[in-house]
Design a protein around this motif. Structure first.
Motif, PDB file in Angstrom:
ATOM      1  N   ARG A 631       0.821  -1.216   0.000  1.00  0.00           N
ATOM      2  CA  ARG A 631       0.000   0.000   0.000  1.00  0.00           C
ATOM      3  C   ARG A 631       0.854   1.266   0.000  1.00  0.00           C
ATOM      4  O   ARG A 631       0.445   2.295  -0.548  1.00  0.00           O
ATOM      5  CB  ARG A 631      -0.907  -0.050   1.237  1.00  0.00           C
ATOM      6  CG  ARG A 631      -1.774   1.152   1.494  1.00  0.00           C
ATOM      7  CD  ARG A 631      -2.661   0.882   2.700  1.00  0.00           C
ATOM      8  NE  ARG A 631      -3.408   2.052   3.109  1.00  0.00           N
ATOM      9  CZ  ARG A 631      -2.984   2.916   4.025  1.00  0.00           C
ATOM     10  NH1 ARG A 631      -1.829   2.724   4.644  1.00  0.00           N
ATOM     11  NH2 ARG A 631      -3.731   3.964   4.349  1.00  0.00           N
ATOM     12  N   LYS A 632       2.037   1.191   0.566  1.00  0.00           N
ATOM     13  CA  LYS A 632       2.885   2.379   0.671  1.00  0.00           C
ATOM     14  C   LYS A 632       3.286   2.934  -0.687  1.00  0.00           C
ATOM     15  O   LYS A 632       3.517   4.133  -0.834  1.00  0.00           O
ATOM     16  CB  LYS A 632       4.133   2.055   1.496  1.00  0.00           C
ATOM     17  CG  LYS A 632       3.839   1.823   2.967  1.00  0.00           C
ATOM     18  CD  LYS A 632       5.062   1.399   3.738  1.00  0.00           C
ATOM     19  CE  LYS A 632       4.726   1.162   5.208  1.00  0.00           C
ATOM     20  NZ  LYS A 632       5.878   0.676   5.981  1.00  0.00           N
ATOM     21  N   ASN A 633       3.379   2.067  -1.700  1.00  0.00           N
ATOM     22  CA  ASN A 633       3.793   2.532  -3.019  1.00  0.00           C
ATOM     23  C   ASN A 633       2.675   2.446  -4.051  1.00  0.00           C
ATOM     24  O   ASN A 633       2.930   2.555  -5.249  1.00  0.00           O
ATOM     25  CB  ASN A 633       4.999   1.720  -3.503  1.00  0.00           C
ATOM     26  CG  ASN A 633       6.277   2.134  -2.804  1.00  0.00           C
ATOM     27  OD1 ASN A 633       6.673   3.296  -2.843  1.00  0.00           O
ATOM     28  ND2 ASN A 633       6.913   1.196  -2.122  1.00  0.00           N
ATOM     29  N   ALA A 634       1.438   2.230  -3.576  1.00  0.00           N
ATOM     30  CA  ALA A 634       0.302   2.131  -4.496  1.00  0.00           C
ATOM     31  C   ALA A 634      -0.388   3.484  -4.623  1.00  0.00           C
ATOM     32  O   ALA A 634      -0.210   4.386  -3.800  1.00  0.00           O
ATOM     33  CB  ALA A 634      -0.675   1.074  -3.996  1.00  0.00           C
ATOM     34  N   HIS A 635      -1.195   3.618  -5.668  1.00  0.00           N
ATOM     35  CA  HIS A 635      -1.912   4.866  -5.914  1.00  0.00           C
ATOM     36  C   HIS A 635      -3.309   4.550  -6.427  1.00  0.00           C
ATOM     37  O   HIS A 635      -3.566   3.469  -6.970  1.00  0.00           O
ATOM     38  CB  HIS A 635      -1.166   5.729  -6.940  1.00  0.00           C
ATOM     39  CG  HIS A 635       0.234   6.050  -6.555  1.00  0.00           C
ATOM     40  ND1 HIS A 635       0.555   7.043  -5.652  1.00  0.00           N
ATOM     41  CD2 HIS A 635       1.415   5.491  -6.937  1.00  0.00           C
ATOM     42  CE1 HIS A 635       1.875   7.090  -5.506  1.00  0.00           C
ATOM     43  NE2 HIS A 635       2.417   6.161  -6.275  1.00  0.00           N
ATOM     44  N   GLY A 636      -4.205   5.512  -6.246  1.00  0.00           N
ATOM     45  CA  GLY A 636      -5.527   5.431  -6.842  1.00  0.00           C
ATOM     46  C   GLY A 636      -6.311   4.205  -6.416  1.00  0.00           C
ATOM     47  O   GLY A 636      -6.353   3.826  -5.238  1.00  0.00           O
ATOM     48  N   GLU A 637      -6.910   3.545  -7.399  1.00  0.00           N
ATOM     49  CA  GLU A 637      -7.778   2.406  -7.134  1.00  0.00           C
ATOM     50  C   GLU A 637      -7.023   1.246  -6.501  1.00  0.00           C
ATOM     51  O   GLU A 637      -7.544   0.548  -5.619  1.00  0.00           O
ATOM     52  CB  GLU A 637      -8.433   1.946  -8.439  1.00  0.00           C
ATOM     53  CG  GLU A 637      -9.477   0.848  -8.229  1.00  0.00           C
ATOM     54  CD  GLU A 637     -10.169   0.464  -9.528  1.00  0.00           C
ATOM     55  OE1 GLU A 637     -10.860  -0.576  -9.538  1.00  0.00           O
ATOM     56  OE2 GLU A 637     -10.009   1.201 -10.536  1.00  0.00           O
ATOM     57  N   LEU A 642      -6.089  -2.263  -1.766  1.00  0.00           N
ATOM     58  CA  LEU A 642      -5.177  -2.804  -0.754  1.00  0.00           C
ATOM     59  C   LEU A 642      -5.602  -2.363   0.642  1.00  0.00           C
ATOM     60  O   LEU A 642      -5.566  -3.149   1.595  1.00  0.00           O
ATOM     61  CB  LEU A 642      -3.742  -2.351  -1.037  1.00  0.00           C
ATOM     62  CG  LEU A 642      -3.096  -2.927  -2.300  1.00  0.00           C
ATOM     63  CD1 LEU A 642      -1.776  -2.211  -2.592  1.00  0.00           C
ATOM     64  CD2 LEU A 642      -2.844  -4.424  -2.140  1.00  0.00           C
ATOM     65  N   THR A 643      -6.023  -1.093   0.766  1.00  0.00           N
ATOM     66  CA  THR A 643      -6.484  -0.575   2.058  1.00  0.00           C
ATOM     67  C   THR A 643      -7.719  -1.333   2.528  1.00  0.00           C
ATOM     68  O   THR A 643      -7.822  -1.723   3.702  1.00  0.00           O
ATOM     69  CB  THR A 643      -6.791   0.930   1.948  1.00  0.00           C
ATOM     70  OG1 THR A 643      -5.608   1.622   1.537  1.00  0.00           O
ATOM     71  CG2 THR A 643      -7.268   1.481   3.282  1.00  0.00           C
ATOM     72  N   ALA A 644      -8.650  -1.566   1.600  1.00  0.00           N
ATOM     73  CA  ALA A 644      -9.884  -2.267   1.962  1.00  0.00           C
ATOM     74  C   ALA A 644      -9.593  -3.690   2.424  1.00  0.00           C
ATOM     75  O   ALA A 644     -10.165  -4.170   3.411  1.00  0.00           O
ATOM     76  CB  ALA A 644     -10.842  -2.269   0.771  1.00  0.00           C
TER      77      ALA A 644
END
Length: 987
Positions: A631-637, A642-644
């Motif tokens: 999640r630290k390097n993810a963006h947008g959807e 990943l957060t969900a």
């Protein structure tokens, strides 16, 4: 572990304690003090008369300690002068009661830990009382390992327990703030910082209330430098009457070592308060200091318990991997040993900007000098220094020869600070240097690259945008090797360093500005200094696994461990197979683990140390941890998804993570307290079974009479069983060829089987234990095989009746610079003088150009040199406590058609076609075993019909092979005499 702090309220007010103390002084003057006479207290042995003593107990004064216990509270009321006059011995006597800090006393702290298969379940129970007359908010600072997740928090107030609930962070915070504003007791647990370094639990305690605080957290213990470390921060901030740490460890693989130490107490004091023990699969540690042992000095009322309590242990590693399956979830631990270190190419990218001036740069130099001492000659390295610009020690990577290392030391000592911080260009130069070294073949083909970057600040010249630097570095590395970022001090963007390292398959580490910073740097390097495998892939049955955690790793480092977990699909799975593939220093390897599910279920009987569905929780823990990293390097959807997922698992498994918080709120008076006081279901889960299967494998066949002859050929096997793991695979890589084949097995029985004749010849070699015999020698291909003889534990001194076997084999190929030594305990492979060691408990395949070696767990080993030469070594095992027999080896040649006509040796001389003729079959001394005349190699011999066993397919039962037995050590059949084949060394 937890400290209590309270607000100062009501100062200058005459407390109940002071009033009672005044009364005690007056009673003493009248010779009526409770310690001067009266009934004896059954619990303490002290005497009491006044009911006011009970009031004193509530104020922290214990009846059994009389005036001494009340000295502090009497002082509060200004009565200390009278007290000392009446009892002068109190002035110099050591206090025996815990000090009450600002009206709040913590009188009990217990830390109970249960560790099952590296997964630790820790419960911290602290009991406190608010002795003030107003409500106080008490903060418990509980320092946890950075990777731990809190799973439960309860308050027990006046006998009623209020459980905590994990909620999304904002929901929990609002519920807590509402409770505090209404003056109710409440507690909030929330993650503090992205690294989860500290949890704070705040409890608003009503006047006169006693509170039991129970905090539960879980973590997966990671293996570093060959040990698992369990770290407990001990910091009660006052003397605690009942302080205890109690740790139980259960490891199905068995515990190999266990230790415990405390940074805050001398070994002498620790020894009397500490007990530790381990046996088999279980270990136990207990730390229980008395009040006097807690004191910072004999007459002090403050605690010396302020520091680290660390438990370290490791497990037995008879096999490189271990798979455990419980209730539909599996965990696979992988940590091979005995492999050679893969040469590494290291680019040290070092910040020498102005902010590094002074102690930081000196400590960096000291650490680099120590690291240079640890560099191996097969390694390559270079230093890239960045400030406002970039400079390098050498134009290219250079080998770590003694001369180059000496020059490197001189260079490190000469480093000086200057200018700004150009992280982008420094990293890109180091990455480019590693890429070019590979492209231009300046480094060994089987080597691995590593970038280590050290900085103490943020980029402030050149490209300084963190997201752009990350993009540049990611594109330059291209997933080929890891990046490790070391952040020196706190004046830097640590999240940037961590994110950049994670997306390049490395990690970040903070180096704290302290006297041991150089040791911190060196300690980090030691973790990555010895890669044993690269490109590690963990493969599991297709369509049978869901929710698999990370199963590919760029490196496996010596002393560490790879852990993979997942869910099994369906409940009718009968077996489970895991393959681990990786590139070693000299060859490619495949390790295999097989588990028989039914046998594992039978073995999962030990429940003493098991909490709930520990493998399921371990799986959830690992999954959340890895989702949060992605999640630290993810963006947008992608980031939302990943957060969900992480939030859903955090709530389901009651984990306090950066996405969740936990709150406990006392209900309104008219609510049903009993209903709300029920603990969460997770805390009451039934213990799940664990442990490893305990199967029995029939031991190898052994001749129990004297040396083999047709007159005493055994009709059946004897031996005992020995427990083994079910992780076995069966030899299916070859079928017996139609060509002649040859083997030596048993006592030692040489068999030459010739299918064209539909017959076989056999002979024995009777020699003393320790003798080494040449079995095969081919000067053209460079192949040799030698075997060393062992004897029974109680052998006869007569070599003709002594029972002997082969206990050690040496297989070598001079052209490939390859050697393998096989014993009944282990297999050691030397490739260009670099050793790799395997156990007979391994199932592993080693491949390289022109060579394949496959170890089948506790069964056999197959070695093939290309297409045309294949040997099989069979392991025969007996009961370890057998009074007579040893384990031994059998050697089989199943393909030799590529060996030259010059091949010789006790077996090798028969690789080329030869003829023999059997005639004049007649009754022998045993009517069931006829004699005959054998004509072979111009010799006419008397032979006897007998039988031997072929154990290639089944090491227990074997297949009967009928043969003509040649007497007198094969004389007349072999060239020369048997002593011609004795050699001095295995290789």
């Amino acid at each position: 572990m937890a400290g209590a702090q309270g607000d100062r309220t009501g100062e200058g007010k005459l407390s109940l304690a002071a009033a009672v103390c005044k009364q005690i002084v007056e009673l003493r003057r009248q010779d009526k003090h409770p310690n001067n006479g009266g009934r004896q207290n059954m619990e303490t042995g002290d005497t009491t008369k006044s009911s006011n003593v009970e009031d004193l107990q509530d104020e922290g004064c214990v009846p059994g300690r009389g005036l001494r216990a009340c000295k502090g509270v009497c002082k509060e009321g200004g009565w200390v002068t009278n007290l000392v006059l009446e009892c002068p011995s109190l002035v110099d006597s050591p206090p025996t009661s815990p000090k009450v800090a600002d009206g709040v006393e913590v009188y009990s702290t217990k830390i109970n830990s249960k560790v099952t298969s590296r997964f630790a379940h820790n419960v911290v129970t602290t009991r406190a009382v608010n002795r003030a007359d107003t409500a106080k908010e008490v903060s418990f600072d509980v320092e946890l390992p950075k990777t731990a997740f809190i799973t439960n928090f309860t308050l027990t107030i006046d006998g009623v327990t209020y459980p905590g609930n994990v909620k999304e962070k904002e929901v929990a915070k609002k519920q807590y703030e509402k409770a505090v504003s209404q003056g109710k007791t409440a507690g909030l647990v929330k993650a503090s910082g992205r690294k989860l370094e500290k949890f704070t639990v705040s409890v608003n305690v009503a006047a006169g209330s006693k509170v039991t605080f129970e905090l539960t957290y879980e973590e997966l213990l990671k293996r570093h430098k060959g040990k698992y470390e369990m770290y407990l921060k001990v910091q009660p901030k006052q003397l605690v009457k009942h302080f205890e740490i109690d740790v139980d460890i259960f490891e199905p693989q068995g515990i190999s070592m266990l230790d415990a130490e405390a940074s805050f107490i001398t070994n002498d004091l620790l020894g009397s308060a500490l007990t530790k023990s381990f046996s088999g699969k279980k270990g136990h540690v207990s730390f229980k200091p008395s009040l006097d042992q807690q004191r910072s000095c004999p007459t002090c009322t403050d605690s010396l318990l302020n520091g680290d309590f660390t438990i370290t242990y490791d497990v037995n590693r008879e096999s490189p991997g271990n798979v455990q399956i419980v209730n539909g979830y599996f965990v696979h631990f992988f940590a091979p040993q005995g492999l050679p270190v893969v040469p590494k190419n290291v680019a040290f990218v070092i910040d020498i900007s102005g902010s590094m001036a002074g102690r930081k740069l000196e400590q960096t130099k000291e650490a680099l000098l120590r690291i240079l001492e640890d560099m191996k000659e097969e390694d390559y390295l270079n230093f890239i220094l960045f400030s406002g610009d970039v400079s390098t020690w050498k134009e290219h990577l250079v080998q770590a020869t003694p001369e180059n290392l000496q020059e490197a030391r001189t260079f490190v000592k000469s480093m000086e600070d200057k200018g700004m911080t150009n992280i982008n260009d420094g990293l890109l130069r180091g990455i480019s240097m590693l890429n070019k070294a590979r492209e231009e073949h300046r480094v060994p083909e089987r080597s691995t690259a590593i970038v280590i970057m050290l900085t103490d600040g943020d980029a402030n010249v050149g490209e300084s945008r963190p997201e752009k630097i990350q993009e540049n570095v990611r594109n330059a590395i291209g997933g080929k090797f890891p990046l490790y970022n070391l952040g020196f001090g706190n004046n830097l963007n640590y999240n940037f360093l961590e994110n950049m390292a994670l997306e390049n398959h490395g990690f970040a580490r903070r180096i704290y500005e302290d006297s041991d910073a150089d040791l911190q740097l060196q300690g980090f390097y030691e973790e990555v200094a010895n890669p044993l495998l690269t490109g590690v892939e963990m493969d599991y049955p297709e369509n049978a696994i869901l929710g698999l955690t990370q199963n590919t790793y760029q490196h496996f480092y010596d002393g560490s461990e790879i852990v993979v977990a997942g869910r099994l699909v369906g409940e009718d799975v009968n077996s489970f197979k895991a393959d681990v593939k990786g590139h070693g220093a000299t060859n490619d390897l495949t390790f295999t683990e097989e588990v028989d599910m039914k046998e594992m279920e039978k073995a999962l009987q030990e429940r003493d140390y098991i909490f709930g569905n520990y493998i399921e929780r371990l799986w959830a823990y690992l999954t959340i941890e890895q989702l949060l990293e992605k999640r630290k390097n993810a963006h947008g959807e992608e980031k939302e998804n990943l957060t969900a997922q992480a939030l859903d698992l955090s709530l389901k498994y009651h984990f306090v993570t950066p996405l969740t918080s936990m709150v406990v709120t006392k209900p309104e008076d008219n609510e049903d307290e009993r209903a709300i006081a029920d603990k969460p279901g997770e805390g009451r889960a039934s213990p799940a079974p664990t442990g490893l299967p305990h199967l029995h494998l029939q031991a190898g066949c052994l001749w129990t009479g004297p040396s083999f002859s047709p007159q005493n050929s055994p009709d059946k096997c004897t031996g005992a069983s020995t427990p083994v793991s079910p992780a076995m695979s069966y030899l299916t890589s070859y079928q017996p060829p139609q060509n002649p084949y040859y083997h030596v097995d048993g006592d030692p029985h040489f068999i030459i089987q010739v299918p064209e004749k539909d017959d076989a010849l056999c002979f024995n070699i009777n020699e003393a234990p320790g003798t080494i015999l040449r079995l095969i020698q081919d000067p053209v291909t460079g192949l040799t095989v030698n075997g060393q003889i062992i004897g029974d534990k109680r052998g006869s001194p007569d070599s003709k009746t002594r029972k002997t076997y082969f206990g050690k084999l040496g297989i070598a190929n001079a052209q490939m610079d390859f050697q393998v030594e096989v014993t009944t305990e282990k297999i050691t492979l030397w490739n260009r003088a670099v050793p790799s060691t395997f156990s007979w408990l391994d199932t592993v395949t080693v491949t390289q150009d022109g060579l394949s070696m496959m170890i089948n767990r506790k069964k056999n080993m197959v070695v093939s040199f290309g297409d045309g030469v294949t040997f099989v070594v069979v392991l025969h095992q007996v009961w370890k406590k057998h009074p007579v027999h040893h384990d031994f080896l059998g050697f089989y040649v199943v393909d030799s058609h590529r060996m030259s006509a010059q091949t010789h040796g006790l077996l090798g001389q028969f690789f080329q076609p030869f003829d023999f003729k059997v005639s004049d079959i007649r009754p022998g001394s045993d009517p069931t075993k006829p004699d005959a005349t054998l004509v072979v190699k111009t010799h006419q011999l008397t032979v006897t019909r007998g039988s031997q066993k072929d154990y290639r397919k089944d090491a227990n039962i074997g297949t009967k092979v009928v043969c003509w037995f040649v007497h007198n050590n094969g004389e007349g059949l072999i060239d020369g005499v048997h002593t011609d084949y004795i050699v001095p060394n295995l290789f």
